[in-house]
Structures are given as structure tokens and as C-alpha cells.
Design a protein around this motif. Structure first.
Motif, PDB file in Angstrom:
ATOM      1  N   ARG A  19     -22.889 -30.163 -15.117  1.00 33.77           N
ATOM      2  CA  ARG A  19     -21.741 -30.365 -14.235  1.00 33.77           C
ATOM      3  C   ARG A  19     -20.762 -29.199 -14.326  1.00 33.77           C
ATOM      4  NH1 ARG A  19     -21.634 -35.750 -16.030  1.00 33.77           N
ATOM      5  NH2 ARG A  19     -19.723 -35.333 -17.168  1.00 33.77           N
ATOM      6  N   ALA A  23     -19.486 -26.655 -11.432  1.00 33.80           N
ATOM      7  CA  ALA A  23     -18.065 -26.432 -11.147  1.00 33.80           C
ATOM      8  C   ALA A  23     -17.723 -24.949 -11.256  1.00 33.80           C
ATOM      9  CB  ALA A  23     -17.208 -27.246 -12.101  1.00 33.80           C
ATOM     10  N   VAL A  26     -19.158 -22.981  -8.408  1.00 30.60           N
ATOM     11  CA  VAL A  26     -18.371 -23.147  -7.186  1.00 30.60           C
ATOM     12  C   VAL A  26     -17.128 -22.266  -7.245  1.00 30.60           C
ATOM     13  CG1 VAL A  26     -16.976 -24.761  -5.842  1.00 30.60           C
ATOM     14  CG2 VAL A  26     -19.241 -25.440  -6.628  1.00 30.60           C
ATOM     15  N   CYS A  27     -16.446 -22.304  -8.416  1.00 34.54           N
ATOM     16  CA  CYS A  27     -15.235 -21.481  -8.612  1.00 34.54           C
ATOM     17  C   CYS A  27     -15.544 -20.013  -8.367  1.00 34.54           C
ATOM     18  CB  CYS A  27     -14.710 -21.606 -10.038  1.00 34.54           C
ATOM     19  SG  CYS A  27     -13.885 -23.146 -10.334  1.00 34.54           S
ATOM     20  N   LEU A  30     -16.270 -19.127  -4.824  1.00 27.83           N
ATOM     21  CA  LEU A  30     -15.059 -19.096  -4.003  1.00 27.83           C
ATOM     22  C   LEU A  30     -14.244 -17.836  -4.253  1.00 27.83           C
ATOM     23  CD1 LEU A  30     -13.847 -22.798  -4.059  1.00 27.83           C
ATOM     24  CD2 LEU A  30     -14.257 -21.393  -2.037  1.00 27.83           C
TER      25      LEU A  30
ATOM     26  N   ASP B   9     -15.350 -34.048 -11.295  1.00 24.28           N
ATOM     27  CA  ASP B   9     -15.912 -32.826 -10.683  1.00 24.28           C
ATOM     28  C   ASP B   9     -15.304 -32.593  -9.312  1.00 24.28           C
ATOM     29  OD1 ASP B   9     -17.530 -32.684 -12.865  1.00 24.28           O
ATOM     30  OD2 ASP B   9     -19.141 -33.842 -11.894  1.00 24.28           O
ATOM     31  N   ILE B  12     -11.946 -31.272  -9.636  1.00 20.74           N
ATOM     32  CA  ILE B  12     -11.956 -29.847 -10.001  1.00 20.74           C
ATOM     33  C   ILE B  12     -12.230 -28.991  -8.763  1.00 20.74           C
ATOM     34  CG2 ILE B  12     -13.238 -28.043 -11.252  1.00 20.74           C
ATOM     35  CD1 ILE B  12     -13.615 -30.119 -13.516  1.00 20.74           C
ATOM     36  N   ILE B  13     -13.242 -29.411  -8.005  1.00 25.98           N
ATOM     37  CA  ILE B  13     -13.618 -28.630  -6.814  1.00 25.98           C
ATOM     38  C   ILE B  13     -12.461 -28.613  -5.806  1.00 25.98           C
ATOM     39  CG2 ILE B  13     -15.169 -28.564  -4.804  1.00 25.98           C
ATOM     40  CD1 ILE B  13     -17.342 -29.663  -6.768  1.00 25.98           C
ATOM     41  N   VAL B  16      -9.890 -26.247  -6.990  1.00 25.36           N
ATOM     42  CA  VAL B  16     -10.275 -24.841  -6.760  1.00 25.36           C
ATOM     43  C   VAL B  16     -10.074 -24.467  -5.290  1.00 25.36           C
ATOM     44  CG1 VAL B  16     -12.224 -23.250  -6.709  1.00 25.36           C
ATOM     45  CG2 VAL B  16     -11.860 -24.718  -8.699  1.00 25.36           C
ATOM     46  N   LEU B  17     -10.474 -25.382  -4.404  1.00 22.82           N
ATOM     47  CA  LEU B  17     -10.314 -25.123  -2.964  1.00 22.82           C
ATOM     48  C   LEU B  17      -8.840 -24.938  -2.611  1.00 22.82           C
ATOM     49  CD1 LEU B  17     -12.867 -27.566  -1.325  1.00 22.82           C
ATOM     50  CD2 LEU B  17     -12.859 -25.077  -1.175  1.00 22.82           C
TER      51      LEU B  17
END
Lengths: 350, 121
Positions: A19, A23, A26-27, A30, B9, B12-13, B16-17
Motif C-alpha cells: 500500500r 501511495a 502515486v505521489c 504526480l 490510502d 493520502i491520495i 497528494v492531489l
């Protein structure tokens, strides 16, 4: 702790790791995305301003290496001035031609070409535009320290040597007659635009719009919205043209002028009279596939006026926007669809 | 079957967005800012956010040349040249406007372009 517990903990850790990994991924994606987007955006357009050829150069370049390419462009324009067109720079082609009247002076092929094309326009417009007008422009010295209204006698005297037909051009030499002085003020900025186009096509620039003192090069396939300055307010435009891959040049009575005894004297001299052109136009914008020609034609057509300009424009496959002093606007057929009037105090003639 | 994402999660996402959006936000606003750039002898020497100017002030990029700044506008107010073309340009207040003092090689330009990409004059 039994071996079963250890396995369970390992399993848990694995899940957490998975997980966390997602995460973090994804960070990272981005953040990298943002950085790449930002740098791509920055590399897409580079905009700067410089002074060269005694005028303001505005540059907007699209594509990679904008900064480096902009520097090359400015260097190229300075070189056009220094090596080819300057009247004051001792080693320039024009300086050497002017310093040696009556002699065939060796010049670069580019200078010979510029002069030969200028003579061609002079021929086709009946000499109202003529690059041998140098001695007369010196008398007026528009925008210079010695700007004044010359006497009639002075003008008549100098006018007798204004004669484009006396210029002898070969591929590598130019000769002017005694008493003549070349003034490439009406074609220099356009000629500089031509040279910049040749330079840009050897770089990785996608497209660009470059203004050399108001004469423009539109480079590449990108469509640009070009504003035509409002002759009554030089900070605003009166209309726009949507164009790509061409040259645009404007001549107007608002650029350089002075007033004396209630009369206004602007800088566009009719080379057949030696006086500012008595025109019904306040400006004309010419669009064609050569910078030099768009520049020369805008001057010639300003002096000729609307009716006589049409034939000359057709000769060179050029288009134009005429702005009259009474605020009427006429647009030639070839660019009717790309012109938009933005200042409602002007009226487009049907 | 285990879920691929748990609530934490997703939080967190989302965080971040949001963070990335916040980071990008200034770029969006920048597009509407009026930024005057001053070039002296070919080098950019100054960038002034004209909207952020509260009190009018003047400065001299070179001897005998004075530039005045007020909220939303900038102009030359003293120059060495005879014709004072740069002063006659008046207050610059829209994107793409330029005034230049040619003898001193000073250019003021307002960054960006409004409806036009370039002006022919």
C-alpha cells in the motif's frame, strides 16, 4: 513468538509495503508530472525584448531551446545592422557604398539582393519610394538631433540626385552616382526579418513571432493574432489579423513627426517631392511572403494612397489593411476573413 | 478478498492531489497578473508586480532616466532623448505593451499577451 506469528507479521508488513508503495508511486508520479508539465510549458514559449538596429525587438519563440535561439536571433539582427545596413558603421556594406559614389563597391550577395529588390519596388511605384533619398532624409533628420523643416531650396537641390535608376547592381557589387546616399530605413527592418527567418529554419524552433520595430516575422505553422496599432493611440490596436507563416509591416504618419507653425510633418517622405507624403491614410499594413517587400510596399503604398496601391500590391501578391484618416478601414480581398475590427470607432468600408 | 485501497490510502491520495493542485494554483493566477519587466542594456534588471503596488514610487535604472510606478501601471517620466518618445508612450497598463528609451537602451514591457500575440506599428 511462534513461527506462525512471524509469518503473519511478515504478511502484514508485505501488505503495508504494498500500500505504501502504491501511495508513494502515486505521489512521485504526480510530482514528476507537475515538474515535467511546468518545464514543458516553459520550454514551449520563450519571450524576451531587446534593443537592436536602433529599435525595439520583441521575440516570442515556441519550441525547445527558446532562450538560446532568441539570443541567436538578436545576434543575427545586430549583425544585419553592423555588416550590411548601417549608415554609420564604418565596415557595413551600405556605409562603404555611400562613402564611394561612382565606384562599384564589393558587397555581400545579401546586400546586393536587398538593393536590387528595393530598386525593383521603386521602379514599380514610379519612384515615390526610392532608396537614393538619403540626402533628403538627412536634411529633415526625423527623430534626430538636427530635426528641422528644410528650406525649399535645400530640398530642390538634394532632390536632383534622388534617382534609383542611377544605381548599378550586380550579384556582388553596387555602385551609386556622385551626390547620392542610400537610405535603407524603409526596408531595413523587413530585410532583418528575412534573415531571421533563414536563421530560425536552421534551428529547432517550432514557431515564432518576432517584431523588429513593428515589422513582423511570423514563423512556422502556428496562427498568430496580430494587432494593428491604432494610429491615434499607439498603446492600443484597432483591429487584428489572424495569420501564420508570413511577414507583416506597417507604415504610419504617427511614428516620427514634428510640428512647426501649426503644421505636422511626418517622416514618410515622397521621394519625388522631398516632402512628407500628402496621404489620406493614417496607416497601411502590408502582408506578404517577404519581409523586405512588405516593408518597402507599406512605405510605397502609404505614399501612393489606396487606388494606386492595389495594382502594386497585386504585382507582388501582397495583401493590405488601409486605415484612412477619417477612420474608414479597407481590407484587400485575400485577407478579408482574417481581419477583425476591435475598435468600434473605426468603420470597415464594404 | 482484500481491498486494494483502504480509507487511509484514499485520504493520502486525496491529500497528494490537493497538495499538487495547491502547488499549481499560483501558475493559474500568474496568468492574470500584470508584471512589468525592465530591460537595461539587454539584461532584465527588474520585475514589478503592478497589481501589488500600493504606493506610487519612482526609480532610476540609469542616470537621468526616471520610471514611475503606480498600482496597475508604469511609465517613463524622465529621459535623456530629445523627442522623449518613451515618455509620450504614456502609462503602460495592459499585457504586451512596450515603451523604450532607445538612447539609454531601456525597455519596459508588460509580460504576456492579451488578445494579440504581437502588434505591428
Amino acid at each position: 513468538m511462534g513461527s506462525g506469528d512471524v509469518l503473519k507479521t511478515a504478511e502484514k508488513l508485505k501488505n503495508i509495503n504494498k500500500r505504501a508503495l502504491i501511495a508513494v508511486a502515486v505521489c512521485v508520479a504526480l510530482i514528476v508530472g507537475i515538474i515535467v508539465f511546468d518545464s514543458v510549458r516553459n520550454s514551449r514559449e520563450y519571450q524576451t525584448t531587446a534593443i537592436a538596429m536602433g529599435t525595439v525587438i520583441n521575440l516570442r519563440l515556441f519550441g525547445p531551446d527558446g532562450k538560446e535561439n532568441a539570443e541567436l536571433v538578436i545576434e543575427n539582427i545586430n549583425e544585419t545592422e553592423k555588416a550590411l545596413l548601417s549608415r554609420n558603421e564604418k565596415n557595413s556594406d551600405i556605409y562603404r557604398i555611400n562613402a564611394n559614389p561612382g565606384t562599384a563597391v564589393s558587397v555581400s550577395a545579401e546586400t546586393a539582393d536587398i538593393i536590387s529588390k528595393s530598386v525593383d519596388v521603386a521602379k514599380n511605384c514610379g519612384g515615390v519610394f526610392d532608396i537614393t533619398v538619403g540626402e533628403v532624409t538627412k536634411l529633415w533628420d526625423f527623430g534626430g538631433d538636427k530635426q528641422r523643416l528644410p528650406t525649399e531650396k535645400e530640398i530642390t537641390e538634394k532632390l536632383s540626385d534622388v534617382r534609383y535608376s542611377a544605381i548599378k547592381v550586380t550579384n556582388t557589387t553596387v555602385r551609386i552616382a556622385e551626390g547620392q546616399t542610400l537610405d535603407l530605413g524603409a526596408v531595413g527592418k523587413g530585410a532583418a526579418c528575412d534573415r531571421v527567418k533563414a536563421l530560425l529554419s536552421a534551428t529547432n524552433t517550432d514557431s515564432a513571432v518576432i517584431s523588429v520595430g513593428g515589422s513582423l516575422l511570423l514563423y512556422g505553422k502556428k496562427d498568430f493574432n496580430i494587432g494593428i496599432v491604432n494610429p491615434e493611440n499607439d498603446l492600443a490596436s484597432m483591429g487584428t489579423l489572424k495569420l501564420s507563416d508570413t511577414f507583416v509591416s506597417t507604415s504610419g504618419n504617427y511614428e516620427k513627426f514634428f510640428e512647426q507653425d501649426g503644421k505636422t510633418y511626418h517622416h514618410i517622405l515622397d521621394a519625388t517631392t522631398g516632402y512628407p507624403a500628402d496621404s489620406r491614410l493614417s496607416s497601411i499594413t502590408v502582408i506578404c511572403d517577404s519581409g523586405l517587400l512588405s516593408d518597402a510596399l507599406s512605405t510605397a503604398c502609404y505614399i501612393l494612397g489606396y487606388n494606386q496601391s492595389i495594382e502594386l500590391l497585386n504585382e507582388y501578391d501582397a495583401q493590405a489593411v488601409f486605415v484612412f484618416k477619417n477612420k474608414t478601414v479597407r481590407v484587400t480581398d485575400g485577407i478579408k476573413d482574417s481581419f477583425t475590427l476591435t475598435d468600434e470607432s473605426f468603420v470597415v468600408a464594404k | 478478498m482484500r481491498k486494494l485501497f483502504r480509507r487511509t490510502d484514499i485520504l493520502i491520495i486525496a491529500g497528494v492531489l490537493l497538495l499538487s493542485f495547491l502547488l499549481f494554483l499560483p501558475n493559474l493566477f500568474n496568468n492574470n497578473e500584470l508584471i512589468a519587466q525592465i530591460y537595461v542594456d539587454g539584461e532584465k534588471t527588474e520585475e514589478i508586480k503592478l497589481d501589488a503596488v500600493d504606493e506610487a514610487y519612482t526609480f532610476s535604472p540609469k542616470e537621468n532616466t526616471v520610471i514611475s510606478v503606480k498600482n496597475g501601471a508604469i511609465c517613463f517620466t524622465k529621459a535623456t532623448c530629445r523627442d522623449e518618445l518613451c515618455i509620450n508612450s504614456g502609462w503602460l497598463s495592459s499585457k504586451g505593451q512596450t515603451a523604450a528609451c532607445l538612447p539609454e537602451k531601456i525597455v519596459i514591457t508588460i509580460k504576456g499577451a492579451d488578445k494579440t500575440d504581437m502588434i505591428t506599428y
